[in-house]
Design an enzyme around this catalytic site. Structure first.
Site, PDB file in Angstrom:
ATOM      1  N   HIS A  62       0.857  -1.187   0.000  1.00 50.57           N
ATOM      2  CA  HIS A  62       0.000   0.000   0.000  1.00 50.57           C
ATOM      3  C   HIS A  62       0.890   1.233   0.000  1.00 50.57           C
ATOM      4  O   HIS A  62       2.117   1.141   0.063  1.00 50.57           O
ATOM      5  CB  HIS A  62      -0.959  -0.010   1.197  1.00 50.57           C
ATOM      6  CG  HIS A  62      -0.298   0.088   2.532  1.00 50.57           C
ATOM      7  ND1 HIS A  62       0.549  -0.890   3.028  1.00 50.57           N
ATOM      8  CD2 HIS A  62      -0.345   1.049   3.503  1.00 50.57           C
ATOM      9  CE1 HIS A  62       0.979  -0.535   4.226  1.00 50.57           C
ATOM     10  NE2 HIS A  62       0.451   0.644   4.538  1.00 50.57           N
ATOM     11  N   HIS A  64       1.305   3.897   2.086  1.00 50.07           N
ATOM     12  CA  HIS A  64       1.816   4.619   3.254  1.00 50.07           C
ATOM     13  C   HIS A  64       3.336   4.717   3.192  1.00 50.07           C
ATOM     14  O   HIS A  64       4.019   3.786   2.758  1.00 50.07           O
ATOM     15  CB  HIS A  64       1.366   3.951   4.551  1.00 50.07           C
ATOM     16  CG  HIS A  64      -0.001   4.385   4.979  1.00 50.07           C
ATOM     17  ND1 HIS A  64      -0.833   3.616   5.762  1.00 50.07           N
ATOM     18  CD2 HIS A  64      -0.693   5.534   4.732  1.00 50.07           C
ATOM     19  CE1 HIS A  64      -1.968   4.259   5.981  1.00 50.07           C
ATOM     20  NE2 HIS A  64      -1.908   5.418   5.363  1.00 50.07           N
ATOM     21  N   ASP A  66       5.886   4.540   5.194  1.00 55.10           N
ATOM     22  CA  ASP A  66       6.831   3.591   5.791  1.00 55.10           C
ATOM     23  C   ASP A  66       6.942   2.295   4.994  1.00 55.10           C
ATOM     24  O   ASP A  66       7.697   1.401   5.358  1.00 55.10           O
ATOM     25  CB  ASP A  66       6.465   3.300   7.253  1.00 55.10           C
ATOM     26  CG  ASP A  66       5.062   2.744   7.427  1.00 55.10           C
ATOM     27  OD1 ASP A  66       4.166   3.109   6.646  1.00 55.10           O
ATOM     28  OD2 ASP A  66       4.854   1.943   8.358  1.00 55.10           O
ATOM     29  N   HIS A  67       6.214   2.238   3.871  1.00 57.31           N
ATOM     30  CA  HIS A  67       6.300   1.075   2.992  1.00 57.31           C
ATOM     31  C   HIS A  67       6.816   1.433   1.595  1.00 57.31           C
ATOM     32  O   HIS A  67       7.125   0.520   0.820  1.00 57.31           O
ATOM     33  CB  HIS A  67       4.935   0.395   2.873  1.00 57.31           C
ATOM     34  CG  HIS A  67       4.450  -0.193   4.156  1.00 57.31           C
ATOM     35  ND1 HIS A  67       4.477  -1.542   4.430  1.00 57.31           N
ATOM     36  CD2 HIS A  67       3.953   0.396   5.273  1.00 57.31           C
ATOM     37  CE1 HIS A  67       4.006  -1.758   5.645  1.00 57.31           C
ATOM     38  NE2 HIS A  67       3.683  -0.589   6.182  1.00 57.31           N
ATOM     39  N   HIS A 139      -7.418  -1.826   5.923  1.00 60.77           N
ATOM     40  CA  HIS A 139      -6.568  -0.773   6.467  1.00 60.77           C
ATOM     41  C   HIS A 139      -7.208   0.578   6.155  1.00 60.77           C
ATOM     42  O   HIS A 139      -8.288   0.645   5.548  1.00 60.77           O
ATOM     43  CB  HIS A 139      -5.171  -0.895   5.863  1.00 60.77           C
ATOM     44  CG  HIS A 139      -4.117  -0.091   6.565  1.00 60.77           C
ATOM     45  ND1 HIS A 139      -4.029  -0.018   7.934  1.00 60.77           N
ATOM     46  CD2 HIS A 139      -3.109   0.693   6.073  1.00 60.77           C
ATOM     47  CE1 HIS A 139      -3.014   0.761   8.267  1.00 60.77           C
ATOM     48  NE2 HIS A 139      -2.445   1.206   7.151  1.00 60.77           N
ATOM     49  N   ASP A 210      -0.408  -3.739   5.741  1.00 54.88           N
ATOM     50  CA  ASP A 210      -0.971  -3.415   7.053  1.00 54.88           C
ATOM     51  C   ASP A 210      -2.444  -3.810   7.050  1.00 54.88           C
ATOM     52  O   ASP A 210      -3.144  -3.606   6.074  1.00 54.88           O
ATOM     53  CB  ASP A 210      -0.857  -1.934   7.334  1.00 54.88           C
ATOM     54  CG  ASP A 210       0.567  -1.454   7.549  1.00 54.88           C
ATOM     55  OD1 ASP A 210       1.469  -2.286   7.492  1.00 54.88           O
ATOM     56  OD2 ASP A 210       0.771  -0.253   7.738  1.00 54.88           O
ATOM     57  N   HIS A 268       6.453  -5.581  12.052  1.00 53.28           N
ATOM     58  CA  HIS A 268       5.774  -4.283  12.020  1.00 53.28           C
ATOM     59  C   HIS A 268       5.349  -3.851  13.425  1.00 53.28           C
ATOM     60  O   HIS A 268       4.194  -3.533  13.696  1.00 53.28           O
ATOM     61  CB  HIS A 268       4.554  -4.356  11.087  1.00 53.28           C
ATOM     62  CG  HIS A 268       4.068  -3.013  10.608  1.00 53.28           C
ATOM     63  ND1 HIS A 268       3.110  -2.299  11.280  1.00 53.28           N
ATOM     64  CD2 HIS A 268       4.394  -2.277   9.524  1.00 53.28           C
ATOM     65  CE1 HIS A 268       2.854  -1.173  10.632  1.00 53.28           C
ATOM     66  NE2 HIS A 268       3.632  -1.135   9.556  1.00 53.28           N
TER      67      HIS A 268
END
Length: 315
Positions: A62, A64, A66-67, A139, A210, A268
């Site tokens: 996805h 976000h 942090d990914h 999510h 997530d 995570h």
């Protein structure tokens, strides 16, 4: 199939954990498949035994940060290296626009050998040995989990038995190893399956992050050898998990139990469980093991070799 965890923290990096990225090394093929690419992943790769030059596929769950924040830098370096190694990138449709915007405003050129594939539920990639499929998770924004399935392999070929039957070595052995029926020069028809042991069931690796607990994660994880599942929060912080649509340690364990997986690896983790705090990661591990005993905690640079399935381990 060897898994290397390059980042196991959620949201932000910590002193001991980087943000999300997992490498799946397919040693016999000389390939690495990367799952998510948070900020700093390139440096984590350089500190590991995973070779950047072997990355052939990158799968993003996805959008976000942090990914995905590490992906533009990694691709820029691949372009500067000039290796020309084709890289297939799978992710949400907006991932392509994001990377083109990064390239435009930081004035670098995306390597010409990169190809984008917008993801959708179902099979995304398939060859003679593997297939990769994805399914929706739950999510705050659209997110997908990935299922990597190794295809079943022919059983061990009995060379001695073949010799006793007077089958001459050569290309015919290769066909018999694949279980095919061949006709010899003397007219005899030989069934390959009669010369091979029981077929070996292919391994399955699942990557779910997530997400909060959802039926989609269970369906994706069914009968997996390894389930890599996020466990951002401890059970006592379940309200936070529901508010932010992340999983607790117990949710990850419930998915593993319902899907009848062989091994759960949690990752995570929220920085709130760092050493010195009231709750620590060992507490999350104990919570999960109370539900699903075959649970371990991932840590940065940890490797896990996915064991082959023996003929008596089929479900």
């Amino acid at each position: 199939m060897e898994i290397t965890f390059l980042g196991t923290s959620s949201g932000v990096p910590t002193r001991s954990r980087n943000v999300s990225s997992v490498a799946l090394k397919l040693t016999q093929r000389g390939e690495v498949w990367l799952f998510d690419c948070g900020e700093g992943t390139q440096h984590q790769l350089l500190c590991s035994d995973v070779k950047i030059s072997q990355i052939t596929r990158i799968f993003v769950t996805h959008m976000h940060g942090d990914h995905v924040y590490g992906l533009a830098g990694l691709l820029a370096s691949c372009g500067l290296a000039g290796s020309g190694q084709p890289i297939e990138i799978y992710g949400p449709p907006e991932l392509k626009d994001y990377l083109h915007a990064c390239a435009k405003y930081s004035h670098f050129k995306l390597p010409h050998h990169i190809r984008f594939h917008p993801i959708h539920p179902g099979i995304l990639y398939e060859d003679k040995e593997f297939s990769v499929s994805c399914g929706p998770l739950k999510h705050r924004i659209p997110a997908y989990g990935y299922r990597i399935s190794e295809k079943d392999r022919p059983g061990r070929f009995n060379v001695e038995k073949a010799k006793k039957l007077g089958i001459p070595p050569g290309p015919v052995y290769g066909e018999l190893k694949q279980g095919k029926t061949v006709t010899l020069d003397d007219g005899r028809r030989i069934r390959g399956q009669d010369l091979c042991g029981e077929r070996e069931t292919g391994r399955k690796v699942i990557y779910c992050t997530d997400t909060v607990f959802c039926e989609g994660a269970i369906a994706l994880s069914e009968d997996a050898d390894v389930l890599i599942h996020e466990a951002t929060f401890a059970h006592q912080d379940a309200q936070l998990a529901f508010e932010r649509l992340h999983s607790t340690s117990t949710m990850a364990a419930q998915v593993a139990l319902a899907a009848q997986v062989k091994q759960l690896i949690m990752t995570h983790f929220s920085p709130r469980y760092a050493p010195g705090n009231a709750l620590q990661l060992d507490d999350l591990l104990n919570e999960a093991r109370a539900i699903f005993p075959n649970t371990i905690l991932a840590r940065d640079f940890m490797t896990y070799e996915v064991p082959r399935r023996s003929s008596d381990s089929k479900k």
